[in-house]
Scaffold this motif. Structure first.
Motif, PDB file in Angstrom:
ATOM      1  N   PRO A 236       0.813  -1.236   0.000  1.00 22.24           N
ATOM      2  CA  PRO A 236       0.000   0.000   0.000  1.00 22.24           C
ATOM      3  C   PRO A 236       0.834   1.268   0.000  1.00 22.24           C
ATOM      4  O   PRO A 236       0.347   2.331  -0.397  1.00 22.24           O
ATOM      5  CB  PRO A 236      -0.818  -0.117   1.289  1.00 22.24           C
ATOM      6  N   ALA A 237       2.090   1.176   0.438  1.00 18.53           N
ATOM      7  CA  ALA A 237       2.934   2.370   0.499  1.00 18.53           C
ATOM      8  C   ALA A 237       3.498   2.744  -0.867  1.00 18.53           C
ATOM      9  O   ALA A 237       4.000   3.860  -1.050  1.00 18.53           O
ATOM     10  CB  ALA A 237       4.081   2.144   1.485  1.00 18.53           C
ATOM     11  N   GLN A 238       3.427   1.857  -1.842  1.00 14.02           N
ATOM     12  CA  GLN A 238       3.993   2.132  -3.159  1.00 14.02           C
ATOM     13  C   GLN A 238       3.020   2.937  -4.018  1.00 14.02           C
ATOM     14  O   GLN A 238       1.809   2.755  -3.927  1.00 14.02           O
ATOM     15  CB  GLN A 238       4.341   0.814  -3.873  1.00 14.02           C
ATOM     16  N   PRO A 239       3.544   3.808  -4.878  1.00  9.17           N
ATOM     17  CA  PRO A 239       2.664   4.561  -5.793  1.00  9.17           C
ATOM     18  C   PRO A 239       2.037   3.633  -6.833  1.00  9.17           C
ATOM     19  O   PRO A 239       2.566   2.566  -7.129  1.00  9.17           O
ATOM     20  CB  PRO A 239       3.614   5.571  -6.445  1.00  9.17           C
ATOM     21  N   VAL A 240       0.909   4.062  -7.383  1.00 10.87           N
ATOM     22  CA  VAL A 240       0.174   3.262  -8.364  1.00 10.87           C
ATOM     23  C   VAL A 240       0.111   4.023  -9.681  1.00 10.87           C
ATOM     24  O   VAL A 240      -0.243   5.203  -9.706  1.00 10.87           O
ATOM     25  CB  VAL A 240      -1.258   2.954  -7.872  1.00 10.87           C
ATOM     26  N   ALA A 241       0.455   3.334 -10.761  1.00 12.26           N
ATOM     27  CA  ALA A 241       0.360   3.926 -12.092  1.00 12.26           C
ATOM     28  C   ALA A 241      -0.879   3.384 -12.794  1.00 12.26           C
ATOM     29  O   ALA A 241      -1.156   2.179 -12.732  1.00 12.26           O
ATOM     30  CB  ALA A 241       1.599   3.606 -12.913  1.00 12.26           C
ATOM     31  N   THR A 242      -1.625   4.264 -13.439  1.00  3.99           N
ATOM     32  CA  THR A 242      -2.733   3.842 -14.296  1.00  3.99           C
ATOM     33  C   THR A 242      -2.245   3.932 -15.731  1.00  3.99           C
ATOM     34  O   THR A 242      -1.866   5.011 -16.194  1.00  3.99           O
ATOM     35  CB  THR A 242      -3.963   4.743 -14.098  1.00  3.99           C
ATOM     36  N   PRO A 297       0.225   8.578 -12.314  1.00  2.00           N
ATOM     37  CA  PRO A 297       0.179   9.973 -11.861  1.00  2.00           C
ATOM     38  C   PRO A 297       0.898  10.901 -12.848  1.00  2.00           C
ATOM     39  O   PRO A 297       1.706  10.447 -13.655  1.00  2.00           O
ATOM     40  CB  PRO A 297       0.910   9.907 -10.525  1.00  2.00           C
ATOM     41  N   GLU A 298       0.618  12.188 -12.751  1.00  2.00           N
ATOM     42  CA  GLU A 298       1.223  13.154 -13.652  1.00  2.00           C
ATOM     43  C   GLU A 298       2.740  13.194 -13.505  1.00  2.00           C
ATOM     44  O   GLU A 298       3.459  13.407 -14.475  1.00  2.00           O
ATOM     45  CB  GLU A 298       0.639  14.547 -13.394  1.00  2.00           C
TER      46      GLU A 298
END
Length: 321
Positions: A236-242, A297-298
């Motif tokens: 959960p601490a890692q960023p998520v890319a769409t 994310p941007e």
């Protein structure tokens, strides 16, 4: 929706399953396949479009629904035993031999019996086949032998290891614990003294290895890794890319773990993928440039554009030299 790598084996198993259990309730079948009833209905709807060449009404798999039960009324030949091609048999033999040689396998006799049966069945193959498995590709046999020596003699190892996420090579002293074959690749599980924790080291990423004179001594808190839910677990601490992935880059969603996969009408897919290191994710996205678009994310999208621009500038400078 589930990833294609999970769905295809399930689709192949559905027809024999329902043939053996005519009139079974969808809810019970969904529990057996560990999916939701909604997902199972989607799978069955897809099976309606599968069948024999010709693909007319009499060639496709047919199902009968009565309330919350389902029965297969035409199986399109899927009930017949599958036959291995020479390439498939050889690949299976190589994988089983690797499994038989892996320390910690509890029932090596069962593996060797399966080997003997497949070798007998494959004996009549029309031509020999050379098969390269991902598990063994790039693994140095000297490294493999050294790792096994360290495990057998219960001594510490020095290794030079390549970490993909950080794109760096480091020297480590480790206390080996066991060899694992996970998802077709060999891993050494060991206590890493520099990281002060249990780590899984892919054998094909160990550049060098040396057995040390000192004994292997993992601390009491060094617990074996729980792999019951797979090798990779969401953090959960890692960023998520769409990501919007085009048809030519669909392998990304098969090769790397993703949390969600939504099929789109044009053959592309939208996925959510966690990553620990932004520079690693940027390199991955640039390797499939043109076939993947970052929706979020941007910050990640901007990093990809910046790195691509730097690469173009460097290429232009090299071209004028």
């Amino acid at each position: 929706m589930t990833a294609t790598s999970d769905r295809v084996p399930r689709l192949l198993a559905l027809v024999p399953y329902f043939l053996a259990r005519p009139g079974i309730e969808l809810a019970e079948a969904a529990r057996d396949f560990d999916v939701t009833p909604r997902q199972l209905r989607r799978d069955l709807e897809l099976l309606w479009m599968c069948g024999l060449p010709g693909y007319g009404p009499g060639d496709l798999i047919d199902l009968s629904f009565e309330g919350e039960t389902v029965t297969v009324t035409f199986d399109a030949g899927i009930r017949r035993p599958l036959k291995l091609t020479a390439a498939e048999a050889t690949a299976l033999l190589v994988a089983l031999r690797a499994l038989a040689e892996t320390p910690g396998v509890t029932d090596t006799d069962a593996v060797r019996r399966a080997l003997a049966k497949i070798e007998t069945a494959a004996g009549g193959a029309e031509a020999p086949v050379v098969v390269g498995l991902a598990e063994t590709r790039g693994v140095d046999e000297q490294v493999r032998a050294t790792v096994r020596d360290g495990l057998d003699t219960e001594r510490a190892l020095w290794i030079r290891y390549y970490t993909v996420a950080r794109d760096e090579i480091s020297d480590r002293t480790i206390d080996p614990m066991r060899l694992l074959l996970v998802e077709g690749r060999s891993y050494l599980e060991a206590w890493c003294r520099s990281a002060e924790g249990v780590r899984l080291f892919r054998l094909d990423r160990i550049d060098e290895a040396r057995v040390l004179e000192e004994a292997s001594a993992p601390p009491e808190r060094a617990e074996p890794t729980d792999l019951s839910d797979g090798l990779f677990r969401p953090n959960p601490a890692q960023p998520v890319a769409t990501l919007l992935i085009g048809p030519e880059a669909r392998w990304v969603a098969e090769y790397y773990p993703v949390e969600d996969l939504v099929e789109l009408e044009d053959g592309s897919a939208r996925v959510r993928m966690r990553y620990a290191d932004e520079s690693w994710m940027v390199r991955l996205l640039l390797s499939v440039a043109g076939d993947v678009r970052v929706e979020a994310p941007e910050q990640l999208a901007a990093a990809v554009v910046q790195r691509a621009g730097e690469a173009l500038e460097l290429a232009e400078l090299e071209s004028v030299r």
